[in-house]
Design a protein around this motif. Structure first.
Motif, PDB file in Angstrom:
ATOM      1  N   TYR A 159      29.133   7.720 -23.180  1.00  0.00           N
ATOM      2  CA  TYR A 159      29.434   6.835 -22.050  1.00  0.00           C
ATOM      3  C   TYR A 159      30.124   7.557 -20.902  1.00  0.00           C
ATOM      4  CZ  TYR A 159      30.604   2.653 -19.458  1.00  0.00           C
ATOM      5  OH  TYR A 159      30.691   1.693 -18.479  1.00  0.00           O
ATOM      6  N   PHE A 160      30.901   8.585 -21.202  1.00  0.00           N
ATOM      7  CA  PHE A 160      31.690   9.254 -20.158  1.00  0.00           C
ATOM      8  C   PHE A 160      31.052  10.554 -19.672  1.00  0.00           C
ATOM      9  CE2 PHE A 160      34.662   6.310 -21.967  1.00  0.00           C
ATOM     10  CZ  PHE A 160      35.455   5.921 -20.891  1.00  0.00           C
ATOM     11  N   ILE A 161      29.753  10.705 -19.954  1.00  0.00           N
ATOM     12  CA  ILE A 161      29.042  11.878 -19.429  1.00  0.00           C
ATOM     13  C   ILE A 161      29.107  11.888 -17.911  1.00  0.00           C
ATOM     14  CG2 ILE A 161      26.745  12.891 -19.117  1.00  0.00           C
ATOM     15  CD1 ILE A 161      26.130  12.155 -21.986  1.00  0.00           C
ATOM     16  N   SER A 162      29.023  10.704 -17.335  1.00  0.00           N
ATOM     17  CA  SER A 162      29.124  10.562 -15.878  1.00  0.00           C
ATOM     18  C   SER A 162      29.954   9.325 -15.567  1.00  0.00           C
ATOM     19  CB  SER A 162      27.730  10.428 -15.250  1.00  0.00           C
ATOM     20  OG  SER A 162      27.818  10.080 -13.877  1.00  0.00           O
ATOM     21  N   ASP A 163      30.690   9.379 -14.462  1.00  0.00           N
ATOM     22  CA  ASP A 163      31.464   8.204 -14.060  1.00  0.00           C
ATOM     23  C   ASP A 163      30.801   7.456 -12.900  1.00  0.00           C
ATOM     24  OD1 ASP A 163      31.890   9.960 -11.998  1.00  0.00           O
ATOM     25  OD2 ASP A 163      34.076   9.950 -12.121  1.00  0.00           O
ATOM     26  N   SER A 164      29.525   7.791 -12.638  1.00  0.00           N
ATOM     27  CA  SER A 164      28.829   7.105 -11.556  1.00  0.00           C
ATOM     28  C   SER A 164      28.488   5.678 -11.957  1.00  0.00           C
ATOM     29  CB  SER A 164      27.542   7.847 -11.182  1.00  0.00           C
ATOM     30  OG  SER A 164      26.537   7.637 -12.158  1.00  0.00           O
ATOM     31  N   LYS A 165      28.506   4.801 -10.994  1.00  0.00           N
ATOM     32  CA  LYS A 165      28.212   3.395 -11.233  1.00  0.00           C
ATOM     33  C   LYS A 165      26.786   3.225 -11.740  1.00  0.00           C
ATOM     34  CE  LYS A 165      29.558   0.918  -7.897  1.00  0.00           C
ATOM     35  NZ  LYS A 165      29.600   0.207  -6.584  1.00  0.00           N
ATOM     36  N   PHE A 166      25.866   4.030 -11.234  1.00  0.00           N
ATOM     37  CA  PHE A 166      24.468   3.940 -11.659  1.00  0.00           C
ATOM     38  C   PHE A 166      24.333   4.284 -13.132  1.00  0.00           C
ATOM     39  CE2 PHE A 166      20.453   6.083 -12.589  1.00  0.00           C
ATOM     40  CZ  PHE A 166      19.542   5.083 -12.245  1.00  0.00           C
ATOM     41  N   TYR A 167      24.973   5.400 -13.547  1.00  0.00           N
ATOM     42  CA  TYR A 167      24.869   5.821 -14.951  1.00  0.00           C
ATOM     43  C   TYR A 167      25.468   4.773 -15.877  1.00  0.00           C
ATOM     44  CZ  TYR A 167      25.523   8.319 -19.318  1.00  0.00           C
ATOM     45  OH  TYR A 167      25.502   8.659 -20.642  1.00  0.00           O
ATOM     46  N   ARG A 168      26.637   4.282 -15.531  1.00  0.00           N
ATOM     47  CA  ARG A 168      27.294   3.311 -16.385  1.00  0.00           C
ATOM     48  C   ARG A 168      26.501   2.013 -16.470  1.00  0.00           C
ATOM     49  NH1 ARG A 168      33.684   4.355 -14.705  1.00  0.00           N
ATOM     50  NH2 ARG A 168      33.972   6.151 -16.121  1.00  0.00           N
ATOM     51  N   SER A 169      25.926   1.607 -15.377  1.00  0.00           N
ATOM     52  CA  SER A 169      25.111   0.390 -15.376  1.00  0.00           C
ATOM     53  C   SER A 169      23.862   0.576 -16.224  1.00  0.00           C
ATOM     54  CB  SER A 169      24.717   0.013 -13.943  1.00  0.00           C
ATOM     55  OG  SER A 169      25.859  -0.225 -13.150  1.00  0.00           O
ATOM     56  N   PHE A 170      23.230   1.738 -16.069  1.00  0.00           N
ATOM     57  CA  PHE A 170      22.038   2.039 -16.868  1.00  0.00           C
ATOM     58  C   PHE A 170      22.389   2.093 -18.352  1.00  0.00           C
ATOM     59  CE2 PHE A 170      19.384   5.221 -19.023  1.00  0.00           C
ATOM     60  CZ  PHE A 170      18.123   4.644 -18.845  1.00  0.00           C
ATOM     61  N   PHE A 171      23.505   2.712 -18.660  1.00  0.00           N
ATOM     62  CA  PHE A 171      23.938   2.814 -20.059  1.00  0.00           C
ATOM     63  C   PHE A 171      24.156   1.421 -20.650  1.00  0.00           C
ATOM     64  CE2 PHE A 171      26.920   2.967 -23.508  1.00  0.00           C
ATOM     65  CZ  PHE A 171      26.648   4.132 -24.191  1.00  0.00           C
ATOM     66  N   LEU A 172      24.908   0.586 -19.974  1.00  0.00           N
ATOM     67  CA  LEU A 172      25.239  -0.741 -20.497  1.00  0.00           C
ATOM     68  C   LEU A 172      23.987  -1.599 -20.661  1.00  0.00           C
ATOM     69  CD1 LEU A 172      28.529  -1.491 -18.535  1.00  0.00           C
ATOM     70  CD2 LEU A 172      28.300  -1.014 -20.973  1.00  0.00           C
ATOM     71  N   LEU A 173      23.065  -1.494 -19.710  1.00  0.00           N
ATOM     72  CA  LEU A 173      21.839  -2.279 -19.803  1.00  0.00           C
ATOM     73  C   LEU A 173      20.946  -1.789 -20.948  1.00  0.00           C
ATOM     74  CD1 LEU A 173      19.989  -4.476 -18.722  1.00  0.00           C
ATOM     75  CD2 LEU A 173      19.052  -2.808 -17.093  1.00  0.00           C
ATOM     76  N   SER A 174      20.731  -0.473 -21.010  1.00  0.00           N
ATOM     77  CA  SER A 174      19.869   0.068 -22.073  1.00  0.00           C
ATOM     78  C   SER A 174      20.531  -0.108 -23.439  1.00  0.00           C
ATOM     79  CB  SER A 174      19.562   1.546 -21.809  1.00  0.00           C
ATOM     80  OG  SER A 174      20.746   2.305 -21.680  1.00  0.00           O
ATOM     81  N   PHE A 175      21.834   0.023 -23.494  1.00  0.00           N
ATOM     82  CA  PHE A 175      22.575  -0.197 -24.740  1.00  0.00           C
ATOM     83  C   PHE A 175      22.384  -1.635 -25.214  1.00  0.00           C
ATOM     84  CE2 PHE A 175      27.022  -0.808 -26.680  1.00  0.00           C
ATOM     85  CZ  PHE A 175      26.600  -0.436 -27.933  1.00  0.00           C
ATOM     86  N   SER A 176      22.525  -2.590 -24.319  1.00  0.00           N
ATOM     87  CA  SER A 176      22.335  -3.999 -24.662  1.00  0.00           C
ATOM     88  C   SER A 176      20.929  -4.261 -25.187  1.00  0.00           C
ATOM     89  CB  SER A 176      22.606  -4.884 -23.440  1.00  0.00           C
ATOM     90  OG  SER A 176      23.952  -4.841 -23.052  1.00  0.00           O
ATOM     91  N   LEU A 177      19.951  -3.693 -24.512  1.00  0.00           N
ATOM     92  CA  LEU A 177      18.556  -3.926 -24.886  1.00  0.00           C
ATOM     93  C   LEU A 177      18.184  -3.248 -26.202  1.00  0.00           C
ATOM     94  CD1 LEU A 177      16.858  -3.542 -21.387  1.00  0.00           C
ATOM     95  CD2 LEU A 177      17.095  -5.650 -22.717  1.00  0.00           C
ATOM     96  N   SER A 178      18.985  -2.289 -26.639  1.00  0.00           N
ATOM     97  CA  SER A 178      18.672  -1.588 -27.889  1.00  0.00           C
ATOM     98  C   SER A 178      18.744  -2.513 -29.098  1.00  0.00           C
ATOM     99  CB  SER A 178      19.626  -0.401 -28.097  1.00  0.00           C
ATOM    100  OG  SER A 178      20.942  -0.844 -28.396  1.00  0.00           O
ATOM    101  N   CYS A 179      19.320  -3.702 -28.935  1.00  0.00           N
ATOM    102  CA  CYS A 179      19.403  -4.645 -30.057  1.00  0.00           C
ATOM    103  C   CYS A 179      18.028  -5.139 -30.501  1.00  0.00           C
ATOM    104  CB  CYS A 179      20.301  -5.832 -29.694  1.00  0.00           C
ATOM    105  SG  CYS A 179      19.603  -6.956 -28.470  1.00  0.00           S
ATOM    106  N   PHE A 180      17.033  -4.973 -29.638  1.00  0.00           N
ATOM    107  CA  PHE A 180      15.686  -5.432 -29.978  1.00  0.00           C
ATOM    108  C   PHE A 180      14.864  -4.359 -30.703  1.00  0.00           C
ATOM    109  CE2 PHE A 180      16.719  -8.018 -26.140  1.00  0.00           C
ATOM    110  CZ  PHE A 180      16.788  -9.245 -26.792  1.00  0.00           C
ATOM    111  N   LEU A 181      15.453  -3.155 -30.838  1.00  0.00           N
ATOM    112  CA  LEU A 181      14.775  -2.104 -31.583  1.00  0.00           C
ATOM    113  C   LEU A 181      14.855  -2.417 -33.076  1.00  0.00           C
ATOM    114  CD1 LEU A 181      16.102   1.043 -29.683  1.00  0.00           C
ATOM    115  CD2 LEU A 181      13.864  -0.054 -29.453  1.00  0.00           C
ATOM    116  N   ASN A 182      13.779  -2.161 -33.770  1.00  0.00           N
ATOM    117  CA  ASN A 182      13.713  -2.494 -35.195  1.00  0.00           C
ATOM    118  C   ASN A 182      13.940  -1.240 -36.039  1.00  0.00           C
ATOM    119  OD1 ASN A 182      13.320  -3.866 -37.577  1.00  0.00           O
ATOM    120  ND2 ASN A 182      11.088  -3.773 -37.475  1.00  0.00           N
TER     121      ASN A 182
END
Length: 330
Positions: A159-182
Motif C-alpha cells: 500500500y505504501f509503495i506510492s503516496d499518490s492519490k491515484f495509486y492509493r485509489s487504484f489499490f483500494l478499488l482493485s483490492f475491494s474487487l478482489s473479493c470476487f476472485l475464486n
C-alpha cells in the motif's frame, strides 16, 4: 461531515470493538437458547461482529501507519511490532487450549476429542497458515487472526509503495474487487473480506483529508460489500462506520469491553469449556437459560480481565516501547 478529534477517534473505535466482541461472545454463549428462539436467532447473528473487527482493522492499522510516516522499508519492524502486540496472548491461549484438552482426558466421563501436540500443527498456528495445511485449528476462532495477519503483510508491503492519490485509489478499488476472485480456501483469505478492510482504509483517508475521491471509494466499497455478502452485513458496517465517525458519548461498559476485546475474543471459548465442565459435574446447570447465560457472562468478564491484566497488557506495553520510525509517537 466533520473530522473527529483524536480522542473521539479512540472513543468510537474502542466502544465499537467492545460491542463487536460482546456480539461474538453472545453468539457462542447464547445462540442455543431453546426456550427463547427469537433471542437465540438474534444472538446467532453476533458472528457478524467479526466483520466489524475487519472494518476497524482497516481503519486503525492504516491510521497508525499514516500517523507514523510509514515506509515499506519499515515492513519487518512493523510486522515485528505487531507480533509483539498480538502473539503473546495468542500463544498463551494456544498453550492453555492444549493443556485443557490434555487434562480433560483424565476425566472418565469425558467423551470429546483429544488434541495431541504435533510440532507442525503448533508451528503452523504461530505462522498463521493453518488454513493452508492438513491440520485443523486448535480453536476455529483463530481463523480471523490468519486473515488479520494477511492484511498486515498486504498493507505493509504494497500500500505504501506510492503516496499518490491515484495509486492509493487504484489499490483500494482493485483490492475491494478482489473479493470476487475464486480461490481455494477463499473463506480464510484476505481477498474474501477485502471490501470491508478497504472501507475502513478509505474512511481514515477521508477523515484526514476530506477529499471526495475517498468518499467515493467508501461508497464503492459499501456497494461491493452488498454484492459480495448481503444487506444485513452491509447495514451493520455502515452503522459501524458512522459510529466511528460521530461517536462522542462515552459508555463505560463498552469502553471497558473494547479495552479487553482481544483477550475476550481469545479466551471466551476456553472459559466456556471450563464453565460447562465444572458446572455440569459439580453444580448442575440452571433450568432458566437466561440465568445460565448471565452466570456464564459473570464468570467470563472477570476471567478475561485477569488474562488481559497479566498477559495482554504486558504485550501492549512492550509493543509501545518498540519504535520502528524515528517520528513514531505511539
Amino acid at each position: 461531515m466533520q473530522s473527529n478529534k483524536h480522542s473521539d477517534f479512540n472513543l468510537g473505535v474502542q466502544q465499537l470493538r467492545g460491542l463487536a466482541a460482546l456480539a461474538v461472545v453472545l453468539c457462542h454463549y447464547g445462540s442455543d437458547l431453546k426456550n427463547y428462539p427469537l433471542l437465540s436467532k438474534i444472538f446467532n447473528k453476533g458472528q457478524l461482529g467479526v466483520h466489524v473487527f475487519f472494518l476497524i482493522s482497516g481503519y486503525i492499522i492504516l491510521y497508525a501507519l499514516l500517523k507514523n510516516n510509514y515506509y515499506p522499508r519499515n515492513f519487518f519492524a512493523f510486522l515485528f511490532k505487531r507480533m509483539i502486540r498480538i502473539d503473546p496472548p495468542y500463544i498463551c491461549v494456544i498453550i492453555l487450549t492444549l493443556l485443557t484438552f490434555w487434562l480433560l482426558t483424565f476425566i472418565p466421563s469425558y467423551g470429546g476429542k483429544e488434541i495431541p501436540f504435533i510440532p507442525g500443527q503448533f508451528i503452523s498456528h504461530l505462522l498463521y497458515i493453518i488454513p493452508f495445511t492438513k491440520w485443523e485449528f486448535y480453536n476455529h476462532i483463530f481463523w480471523t487472526l490468519c486473515v488479520e495477519f494477511q492484511f498486515y503483510i498486504l498493507v505493509g508491503t504494497l500500500y505504501f509503495i506510492s503516496d499518490s492519490k491515484f495509486y492509493r485509489s487504484f489499490f483500494l478499488l482493485s483490492f475491494s474487487l478482489s473479493c470476487f476472485l475464486n480461490f481455494q480456501n477463499s473463506y480464510y483469505l484476505i481477498t474474501n473480506y477485502a471490501p470491508i478492510f478497504a472501507m475502513g482504509m478509505a474512511q481514515i483517508h477521508y477523515t484526514k483529508t476530506k477529499e471526495s475521491i475517498y468518499l467515493v471509494l467508501i461508497l464503492t466499497s459499501i456497494l461491493i460489500v452488498y454484492c459480495k455478502f448481503d444487506a444485513l452485513i452491509t447495514s451493520i458496517l455502515i452503522i459501524s462506520a458512522i459510529t466511528i465517525y460521530y461517536c462522542n458519548q462515552s459508555l463505560k461498559i463498552l469502553s471497558f469491553l473494547g479495552k479487553i476485546s482481544y483477550s475476550l475474543y481469545l479466551i471466551h471459548p476456553i472459559v466456556l469449556i471450563y464453565i460447562l465442565g465444572i458446572g455440569k459435574n459439580f453444580f448442575g446447570i440452571p433450568e432458566n437459560e437466561l440465568l445460565y447465560l448471565l452466570i456464564k457472562l459473570v464468570i467470563l468478564i472477570p476471567s478475561t480481565y485477569i488474562f488481559y491484566f497479566f498477559i495482554e497488557k504486558k504485550s501492549i506495553e512492550l509493543a509501545k516501547r518498540f519504535k520502528y520510525n524515528t517520528n513514531e509517537t505511539t
